[in-house]
Design an enzyme around this catalytic site. Structure first.
Site, PDB file in Angstrom:
ATOM      1  N   GLY A  23      -4.322  -2.355   0.507  1.00 48.48           N
ATOM      2  CA  GLY A  23      -4.596  -1.006   0.984  1.00 48.48           C
ATOM      3  C   GLY A  23      -5.600  -1.068   2.126  1.00 48.48           C
ATOM      4  N   GLY A  24      -5.755   0.031   2.802  1.00 49.03           N
ATOM      5  CA  GLY A  24      -6.811   0.146   3.812  1.00 49.03           C
ATOM      6  C   GLY A  24      -6.566  -0.581   5.123  1.00 49.03           C
TER       7      GLY A  24
ATOM      8  N   GLY B 163       0.651  -5.724   0.971  1.00 51.33           N
ATOM      9  CA  GLY B 163      -0.252  -6.613   0.244  1.00 51.33           C
ATOM     10  C   GLY B 163      -1.609  -5.994  -0.043  1.00 51.33           C
TER      11      GLY B 163
ATOM     12  N   MET C 287       7.659   0.252   6.052  1.00 51.25           N
ATOM     13  CA  MET C 287       6.284  -0.264   5.912  1.00 51.25           C
ATOM     14  C   MET C 287       5.600  -0.183   7.267  1.00 51.25           C
ATOM     15  SD  MET C 287       5.612  -1.017   2.780  1.00 51.25           S
ATOM     16  CE  MET C 287       3.931  -1.485   3.205  1.00 51.25           C
TER      17      MET C 287
ATOM     18  N   HIS D 283       7.146   1.031  -6.060  1.00 45.20           N
ATOM     19  CA  HIS D 283       7.317   0.147  -4.898  1.00 45.20           C
ATOM     20  C   HIS D 283       7.107  -1.293  -5.366  1.00 45.20           C
ATOM     21  CE1 HIS D 283       5.657  -1.059  -0.633  1.00 45.20           C
ATOM     22  NE2 HIS D 283       6.814  -1.628  -0.912  1.00 45.20           N
TER      23      HIS D 283
ATOM     24  N   SER E  32      -0.987   6.494  -3.375  1.00 48.09           N
ATOM     25  CA  SER E  32      -0.855   5.168  -3.980  1.00 48.09           C
ATOM     26  C   SER E  32      -2.064   4.889  -4.856  1.00 48.09           C
ATOM     27  CB  SER E  32      -0.771   4.094  -2.901  1.00 48.09           C
ATOM     28  OG  SER E  32      -1.039   2.833  -3.496  1.00 48.09           O
TER      29      SER E  32
ATOM     30  N   HIS F 222       2.611   6.974  -6.357  1.00 48.87           N
ATOM     31  CA  HIS F 222       3.161   5.749  -5.768  1.00 48.87           C
ATOM     32  C   HIS F 222       2.576   4.544  -6.520  1.00 48.87           C
ATOM     33  CE1 HIS F 222       5.018   3.490  -2.454  1.00 48.87           C
ATOM     34  NE2 HIS F 222       3.922   2.740  -2.422  1.00 48.87           N
TER      35      HIS F 222
ATOM     36  N   GLY G 144      -3.000   5.739   0.312  1.00 49.24           N
ATOM     37  CA  GLY G 144      -3.840   5.147  -0.727  1.00 49.24           C
ATOM     38  C   GLY G 144      -5.298   5.432  -0.471  1.00 49.24           C
ATOM     39  N   SER G 145      -5.872   4.687   0.477  1.00 46.68           N
ATOM     40  CA  SER G 145      -7.313   4.852   0.723  1.00 46.68           C
ATOM     41  C   SER G 145      -7.656   6.252   1.218  1.00 46.68           C
ATOM     42  CB  SER G 145      -7.821   3.776   1.684  1.00 46.68           C
ATOM     43  OG  SER G 145      -6.915   3.584   2.731  1.00 46.68           O
TER      44      SER G 145
ATOM     45  N   MET H 222       2.543  -5.752  -7.105  1.00 35.64           N
ATOM     46  CA  MET H 222       2.448  -6.963  -6.271  1.00 35.64           C
ATOM     47  C   MET H 222       2.362  -8.195  -7.161  1.00 35.64           C
ATOM     48  SD  MET H 222      -0.421  -5.674  -3.596  1.00 35.64           S
ATOM     49  CE  MET H 222      -0.192  -4.184  -2.624  1.00 35.64           C
TER      50      MET H 222
ATOM     51  N   MET I  41       6.807  -4.900  -4.730  1.00 32.22           N
ATOM     52  CA  MET I  41       6.571  -5.958  -3.731  1.00 32.22           C
ATOM     53  C   MET I  41       6.560  -7.283  -4.477  1.00 32.22           C
ATOM     54  SD  MET I  41       3.664  -3.907  -1.616  1.00 32.22           S
ATOM     55  CE  MET I  41       3.351  -2.848  -3.015  1.00 32.22           C
TER      56      MET I  41
ATOM     57  N   ASP J 195       4.721   4.009   4.571  1.00 26.97           N
ATOM     58  CA  ASP J 195       3.688   3.476   3.680  1.00 26.97           C
ATOM     59  C   ASP J 195       2.784   2.509   4.434  1.00 26.97           C
ATOM     60  OD1 ASP J 195       2.212   2.491   1.565  1.00 26.97           O
ATOM     61  OD2 ASP J 195       3.910   1.571   0.519  1.00 26.97           O
ATOM     62  N   GLY J 196       1.494   2.874   4.501  1.00 25.64           N
ATOM     63  CA  GLY J 196       0.495   1.972   5.074  1.00 25.64           C
ATOM     64  C   GLY J 196      -0.243   2.572   6.252  1.00 25.64           C
ATOM     65  N   GLY J 197      -1.553   2.686   6.095  1.00 30.25           N
ATOM     66  CA  GLY J 197      -2.378   3.163   7.204  1.00 30.25           C
ATOM     67  C   GLY J 197      -2.183   4.626   7.558  1.00 30.25           C
TER      68      GLY J 197
END
Ligand code: DX5
Ligand code: ZN
Length: 216
Positions: free
Chosen positions: A143-144, A141, A136, A65, A7, A32, A196-197, A36, A67, A174-176
């Site tokens: 990253g990280g 909303g 999700m 994506h 991402s 990705h 992402g991160s 937002m 959002m 997606d996420g974490g």
């Protein structure tokens, strides 16, 4: 083999072109694109012009994506040659079936994302028509954030349904996501990992992508 979609939300926007080329060369399967609007999620990222500015670089295809509220108003803006998936949120669509058809009318693959609190069952009558379900694993909303463990159960449930019904959609998470929980989501049935991160922070994006690809 599962695939990786870094991402760019966590990228260095001052040299975005270089960064997307670096990760693509290192083996990223998709880019990705986290869009937002400050309404559907409490943050504003970037829009179609930023994505399109990457068209001139040699990169992996886009996984968009959205959002955003009223995604139906903006689908066409995100259609370029490099767009492969356009993903909208179930929670943002009153007429989900219509939006799916709209995405497909541009020759693109259609995906639906579910927030952590939304059950898989809301997709029962649409699963047959879609190419991707995005689970999700954080509240969208930012990253990280920390991975929400119930996402693994959702992935398993979706995998079970597609096997029993013979549906073709792929499962994205997606996420974490980091190197430490990639195996967990893949063995649950996930086909596409967003990070992402874990890609853009720490070591170089290139080294991070390679480390992910080794696990995948
Ligand atoms: C969250 C976004 C994610 C996010 C992932 O709202 O949809 O794609 O950027 O970032 P990490 O991998 O840092 O959780
Ligand atoms: Zn995302």
């Amino acid at each position: 083999m599962a695939k990786l979609a870094p991402s760019i939300l966590s990228a260095d926007f001052s040299c975005l072109g270089d960064q997307v080329m670096e990760i693509s060369k290192a083996g990223a399967d998709y880019i990705h694109i986290d869009v937002m609007d400050g309404h559907f999620v409490p943050n504003i990222s970037f829009g179609a012009p930023v994505m399109k500015s990457l068209d001139k670089f040699e990169t992996a295809p886009y996984d968009v994506h959205l959002m955003i509220e009223h995604p139906e108003k903006y689908i066409e803006d995100f259609v370029t040659e490099k767009t492969e998936y356009i993903v909208v949120h179930q929670e943002a669509c009153v007429h989900l079936h219509r939006v799916i058809q709209q995405i497909k009318s541009f020759g693109k693959k259609a995906g639906v994302a579910l927030n952590p609190a939304t059950p898989v069952s809301v997709l029962e009558y649409i699963l047959e028509d879609i190419d991707l379900v995005l689970v999700m694993s954080v509240n969208p909303g930012f990253g990280g954030q920390k991975f929400i463990p119930s996402a693994t159960g959702k992935i398993k449930e979706l995998d079970r349904i597609r096997k029993s019904k013979g549906y073709h959609f792929i499962i994205e998470v997606d996420g974490g996501i980091g190197l430490q929980n990639t195996e967990e989501v893949i063995s649950a049935g996930c086909d596409l990992i967003v990070a992402g991160s874990a890609v853009f922070k720490g070591k170089s994006p290139e080294a991070n992508v390679k480390a992910f690809k080794e696990i995948l």
